[in-house]
Design a protein around this motif. Structure first.
Motif, PDB file in Angstrom:
ATOM      1  N   UNK A 107     -16.658  42.960  21.946  1.00 39.00           N
ATOM      2  CA  UNK A 107     -16.479  42.449  20.591  1.00 39.00           C
ATOM      3  C   UNK A 107     -17.244  43.310  19.601  1.00 39.00           C
ATOM      4  N   UNK A 108     -16.771  43.289  18.365  1.00 38.65           N
ATOM      5  CA  UNK A 108     -17.433  43.991  17.275  1.00 38.65           C
ATOM      6  C   UNK A 108     -18.034  42.971  16.310  1.00 38.65           C
ATOM      7  N   UNK A 273     -13.396  40.075  25.279  1.00 34.82           N
ATOM      8  CA  UNK A 273     -12.066  40.299  24.718  1.00 34.82           C
ATOM      9  C   UNK A 273     -11.037  39.302  25.231  1.00 34.82           C
ATOM     10  N   UNK A 274     -11.379  38.542  26.270  1.00 33.01           N
ATOM     11  CA  UNK A 274     -10.402  37.686  26.952  1.00 33.01           C
ATOM     12  C   UNK A 274     -10.510  36.238  26.509  1.00 33.01           C
ATOM     13  N   UNK A 275      -9.380  35.588  26.421  1.00 35.33           N
ATOM     14  CA  UNK A 275      -9.319  34.169  26.079  1.00 35.33           C
ATOM     15  C   UNK A 275      -8.668  33.427  27.244  1.00 35.33           C
ATOM     16  N   UNK A 286     -12.620  31.810  23.918  1.00 36.47           N
ATOM     17  CA  UNK A 286     -13.390  33.016  24.224  1.00 36.47           C
ATOM     18  C   UNK A 286     -14.846  32.602  24.390  1.00 36.47           C
ATOM     19  N   UNK A 287     -15.381  32.765  25.596  1.00 34.69           N
ATOM     20  CA  UNK A 287     -16.790  32.484  25.860  1.00 34.69           C
ATOM     21  C   UNK A 287     -17.491  33.828  26.064  1.00 34.69           C
ATOM     22  N   UNK A 288     -18.033  34.341  24.977  1.00 35.75           N
ATOM     23  CA  UNK A 288     -18.587  35.691  24.978  1.00 35.75           C
ATOM     24  C   UNK A 288     -20.021  35.694  25.481  1.00 35.75           C
TER      25      UNK A 288
END
Length: 409
Positions: A107-108, A273-275, A286-288
């Motif tokens: 992620x940005x 990046x994944x959902x 999305x659990x970043x």
């Protein structure tokens, strides 16, 4: 078989290791936008606060790529994917062919849109290079402004306080960490931060930055002005997916199925990046967080290498220390009005400085929050992950003398 992995973080690394564990001959290429070996991004805040040196950040040795027979393409960002031709185009025009592709681009940071946001000494804290530049600026700075009361904002504020700067935190909500905790816990955290020297201004945001070349101040939404010579923006992140073609379905992140495959066969996604399905919420999210990125990377790699392994779902959780306040959150902590059929149980002891909260759907625990006395957090995490039906009264989980053996039939 040509395996190409976009992303040189923990998800990409774990995917490459899983592929190599099943296939000794497969070609593996890792493409990363940073020109560095894999390192722990969650720990860069510890470099800022001085509790860790940058040399401790790598998660794999420098010979990692050679040992696993991986071709690294570093310092390059993907700009397009041709799903029909099976090719990824990079900055500069280079193209890389693939049979299987993993999108693990992370992620940005959300960029500031206020006037003057391009002034010097306004930073985002996402990479170790960001922290290097922040540390270089701290030697000539005295007043710092931190934007955002989330995890990044808190870690930045803590690190700058440790470096001797006067720090003001601006948050749009009424208390810090509003995405992770509720008002009771948020108030406890706010009081702790203020007692330790952090100025926190709630329900306030920046409308413009001032300065000539370098930032010297900020105009705020309440019509006031604050002086600062260093700014850190911690306003959240977005999955880094600007290069995705329309054929790959996305919402906030790349939508994946049970095997972490996207809407295009042979293309997978993992990490920030994944959902995918959230275990507690039973809907896509999305659990970043680091452990989920590692788990998704391994699972995606196995599936890319031909071993069908389902991914059971992700679960948000965080453990942090706010000075001497321990905070643990797991799963669905702050139910919203649309979250029907949930029961919330709380126990707050201001004298002991503890607060415990459980969220249940029927007899299944879906969320937990602990402020101090977090020793039983692992048990609660296991109950939520496994969707275990409770055989005892849920309130007994909040008792100070709770014993996991009570859960045994």
């Amino acid at each position: 078989m040509e395996h190409v992995i976009l992303g040189n973080g923990i998800a990409g690394v774990c995917a490459a290791e899983a592929i190599r564990g099943l296939d000794e001959k497969a070609a593996i290429t890792i493409i990363g936008d940073e020109d560095t070996i894999p390192y722990s991004r969650p720990m860069i805040s510890m470099v800022l606060d001085g509790s860790l040196t940058e040399e401790r950040l790598p998660i794999r040795p420098g010979r990692f790529y050679d040992q696993l027979g991986i071709k690294p393409v570093l310092g390059r960002r993907a700009v397009a994917i041709d799903t029909g031709a099976g090719r990824v185009r990079l900055e500069g025009g280079r193209e890389v062919a693939f049979d299987r592709l993993l999108i693990a681009t992370g992620a940005d940071p959300r960029r500031l849109e206020a006037e003057g946001a391009d002034l010097e000494n306004i930073f985002y804290m996402r990479t170790k290079e960001d922290v290097r530049r922040m540390l270089a600026a701290t030697g000539r700075a005295g007043k710092a402004l931190v934007l955002g009361g989330g995890l990044v904002g808190f870690k930045a504020a803590y690190g700058l306080l440790r470096r001797g700067l006067r720090v003001t935190m601006l948050i749009t909500s009424d208390y810090p960490l509003a995405m992770q905790v509720d008002r009771t816990a948020g108030t406890m955290i706010l009081e702790k931060l203020v007692r330790r020297g952090l100025e926190v201004r709630t329900a306030t945001s920046v409308t413009a930055f001032t300065g000539r070349g370098k930032v010297t101040g900020a105009e705020l939404s309440d019509a006031s002005h604050v002086e600062c010579d260093l700014v850190v923006a911690g306003k959240g992140v977005r999955p880094a997916l600007s290069f995705l073609p329309a054929q790959i379905e996305r919402d906030l992140g790349v939508v994946v199925g049970r095997h972490l495959e996207t809407s295009v066969k042979g293309i997978f996604a993992a990490g920030d990046a994944a959902e995918c399905i959230d275990i507690a919420r039973q809907k896509r999210r999305v659990n970043a967080i680091w452990p989920e990125a590692a788990s998704q990377g391994r699972t995606a790699g196995l599936n890319m290498a031909g071993r069908p392994v389902p991914y059971t779902g992700s679960l948000s959780r965080n453990v942090m220390r706010v000075f001497d306040l321990d905070v643990m959150t797991i799963g669905l902590v702050n139910p919203q009005p649309e979250d029907e059929g949930l029961e919330v149980i709380r126990r707050h002891d201001p004298v002991c400085g503890t607060y415990r909260k459980l969220v249940l759907r029927g007899d299944v625990l879906v969320g937990a929050m602990l402020i101090n006395a977090i020793e039983q957090g692992g048990v609660l995490l296991s109950l939520i992950q496994n969707r275990t039906r409770l055989a005892i009264e849920p309130a007994r989980l909040l008792e100070p003398g709770f014993n996991p053996r009570w859960l045994m039939p």
